[in-house]
Write an enzyme that holds these catalytic residues in place. Structure first.
Site, mmCIF file in Angstrom:
data_model
loop_
_atom_site.group_PDB
_atom_site.id
_atom_site.type_symbol
_atom_site.label_atom_id
_atom_site.label_comp_id
_atom_site.label_asym_id
_atom_site.label_seq_id
_atom_site.Cartn_x
_atom_site.Cartn_y
_atom_site.Cartn_z
ATOM 1 N N ASP A 100 1.639 -5.150 -1.649
ATOM 2 C CA ASP A 100 0.431 -4.411 -1.798
ATOM 3 C C ASP A 100 0.894 -2.956 -2.084
ATOM 4 O O ASP A 100 0.407 -2.293 -2.801
ATOM 5 C CB ASP A 100 -0.212 -4.291 -0.526
ATOM 6 C CG ASP A 100 0.615 -4.119 0.766
ATOM 7 O OD1 ASP A 100 1.804 -3.965 0.582
ATOM 8 O OD2 ASP A 100 -0.047 -4.239 1.833
ATOM 9 N N ASP A 103 5.854 2.317 -0.362
ATOM 10 C CA ASP A 103 5.609 3.504 0.579
ATOM 11 C C ASP A 103 7.006 4.109 0.562
ATOM 12 O O ASP A 103 7.346 4.847 -0.398
ATOM 13 C CB ASP A 103 5.014 3.167 1.893
ATOM 14 C CG ASP A 103 4.869 4.616 2.745
ATOM 15 O OD1 ASP A 103 4.506 5.611 2.360
ATOM 16 O OD2 ASP A 103 4.623 4.308 3.923
ATOM 17 N N THR A 107 11.103 -1.620 2.813
ATOM 18 C CA THR A 107 10.900 -3.093 2.706
ATOM 19 C C THR A 107 11.382 -3.889 1.464
ATOM 20 O O THR A 107 12.044 -4.798 1.349
ATOM 21 C CB THR A 107 9.320 -3.417 2.850
ATOM 22 O OG1 THR A 107 8.766 -2.717 3.841
ATOM 23 C CG2 THR A 107 8.985 -4.943 2.745
ATOM 24 N N LEU A 108 10.816 -3.001 0.260
ATOM 25 C CA LEU A 108 11.565 -3.654 -1.009
ATOM 26 C C LEU A 108 12.738 -3.645 -1.251
ATOM 27 O O LEU A 108 13.689 -4.441 -1.961
ATOM 28 C CB LEU A 108 10.546 -3.318 -2.222
ATOM 29 C CG LEU A 108 9.149 -3.568 -2.382
ATOM 30 C CD1 LEU A 108 8.285 -2.990 -3.519
ATOM 31 C CD2 LEU A 108 9.154 -5.209 -2.210
ATOM 32 N N LYS A 131 2.969 5.178 -3.189
ATOM 33 C CA LYS A 131 2.826 6.445 -2.818
ATOM 34 C C LYS A 131 4.380 7.106 -2.957
ATOM 35 O O LYS A 131 5.289 7.207 -2.135
ATOM 36 C CB LYS A 131 2.657 6.479 -1.173
ATOM 37 C CG LYS A 131 1.586 6.210 -0.678
ATOM 38 C CD LYS A 131 1.453 6.344 0.863
ATOM 39 C CE LYS A 131 0.325 5.475 1.552
ATOM 40 N NZ LYS A 131 0.492 5.505 2.939
ATOM 41 N N ARG A 165 -8.626 -5.578 6.371
ATOM 42 C CA ARG A 165 -7.775 -6.448 5.040
ATOM 43 C C ARG A 165 -8.931 -6.958 4.054
ATOM 44 O O ARG A 165 -8.658 -7.119 2.986
ATOM 45 C CB ARG A 165 -7.059 -7.401 5.686
ATOM 46 C CG ARG A 165 -5.743 -6.800 6.289
ATOM 47 C CD ARG A 165 -4.778 -8.187 6.469
ATOM 48 N NE ARG A 165 -3.944 -7.989 7.590
ATOM 49 C CZ ARG A 165 -2.657 -7.410 7.472
ATOM 50 N NH1 ARG A 165 -2.072 -6.676 6.375
ATOM 51 N NH2 ARG A 165 -1.770 -7.250 8.460
HETATM 52 P P1 IMP Z 1 7.539 0.678 2.984
HETATM 53 O O1 IMP Z 1 8.639 -0.308 3.536
HETATM 54 O O2 IMP Z 1 7.780 2.111 3.821
HETATM 55 O O3 IMP Z 1 7.655 0.839 1.393
HETATM 56 O O4 IMP Z 1 6.336 0.097 3.198
HETATM 57 C C1 IMP Z 1 5.541 -0.876 3.074
HETATM 58 C C2 IMP Z 1 4.779 -1.544 3.827
HETATM 59 O O5 IMP Z 1 3.942 -0.625 4.720
HETATM 60 C C3 IMP Z 1 3.572 -2.191 2.703
HETATM 61 O O6 IMP Z 1 4.037 -3.287 2.355
HETATM 62 C C4 IMP Z 1 2.546 -1.999 3.741
HETATM 63 O O7 IMP Z 1 2.229 -3.260 4.430
HETATM 64 C C5 IMP Z 1 2.682 -1.026 4.776
HETATM 65 N N1 IMP Z 1 2.033 0.320 4.465
HETATM 66 C C6 IMP Z 1 2.594 1.343 3.785
HETATM 67 N N2 IMP Z 1 1.501 2.357 3.444
HETATM 68 C C7 IMP Z 1 0.418 1.902 3.832
HETATM 69 C C8 IMP Z 1 -0.961 2.466 3.971
HETATM 70 O O8 IMP Z 1 -1.333 3.300 3.589
HETATM 71 N N3 IMP Z 1 -1.856 1.417 4.580
HETATM 72 C C9 IMP Z 1 -1.555 -0.017 5.175
HETATM 73 N N4 IMP Z 1 -0.319 -0.258 5.070
HETATM 74 C C10 IMP Z 1 0.598 0.411 4.412
HETATM 75 MG MG MG Z 2 3.392 -5.020 3.422
#
Ligand code: IMP
Ligand code: MG
Length: 181
Positions: A100, A103, A107-108, A131, A165
């Protein structure tokens, strides 16, 4: 029942669906001659994954991964938890990770490394939202819907404490205004 917070629309349902059509065309062209498996990062990619699948014009398979870094009502990422137990057989397949939102990138970044160590394939990523200003890991989306500012967003699969959601558009909740249940 009324939502718990007041919500401002950031990206409309029509904008999301038009964007998914564009991405599906690009992906269908790119993977025309490859056996493609989409891997959706649950739960946030639920709608993006299924809407994208229905717009792809090439045959493909699908699997899911459970990942979470926002337990409960957190709005900043915490320790990443991942469940890869339900990965399908990826032997000889091209993998497109679907999420989705990108950030911080933890995760990726983790999933790309972990899955490529298991199946030795090149792994690409498609995310609806990025973001960009918050990304600290060395990961950029191969397919991107929208770049957004550093705001917490909900809807179209994205949650706050498991709420919101189901909304068809992307919204920004106003956490300063809490409505009565
Ligand atoms: P990352 O690992 O920090 O890139 O975060 C990725 C995961 O955090 C995404 O797959 C989302 O599930 C969750 N996430 C990040 N930003 C948001 C947000 O603004 N709203 C809701 N979930 C978020
Ligand atoms: Mg997620």
């Amino acid at each position: 029942m009324l939502p718990k917070h007041s919500l401002r629309i950031l990206i409309s349902e029509q904008e999301i669906q038009a964007c998914i059509k564009r991405l599906a065309l690009e992906i269908s062209e790119q993977y025309r001659d490859c056996p493609l498996t989409l891997l959706g990062v649950m739960t946030g990619s639920l709608f993006f994954l299924t809407d994208l699948m229905r717009q792809l014009t090439i045959p493909h398979q699908v699997g899911v991964i459970q990942a979470s870094s926002y337990p409960g009502n957190a709005t900043t990422p915490e320790k990443l938890r991942v469940n890869l137990d339900y990965l399908p057989d990826l032997t000889g397949r091209s993998v497109l990770l679907i999420d989705d939102i990108l950030d911080t990138g933890q995760t990726l970044d983790f999933l790309k490394k972990e899955i490529s160590s298991r199946c030795h394939n090149e792994i690409q990523t498609a995310v609806l939202l990025w973001k960009k200003s918050r990304t600290v890991k060395d990961v950029t989306p191969d397919y991107l819907g929208f770049e957004i500012e550093d705001e917490f967003v909900v809807g179209y699969g994205l949650d706050y404490a498991d709420d919101y959601r189901h909304l068809s558009a992307i919204h920004v909740p106003d956490f300063s205004v809490k409505k009565l249940p």
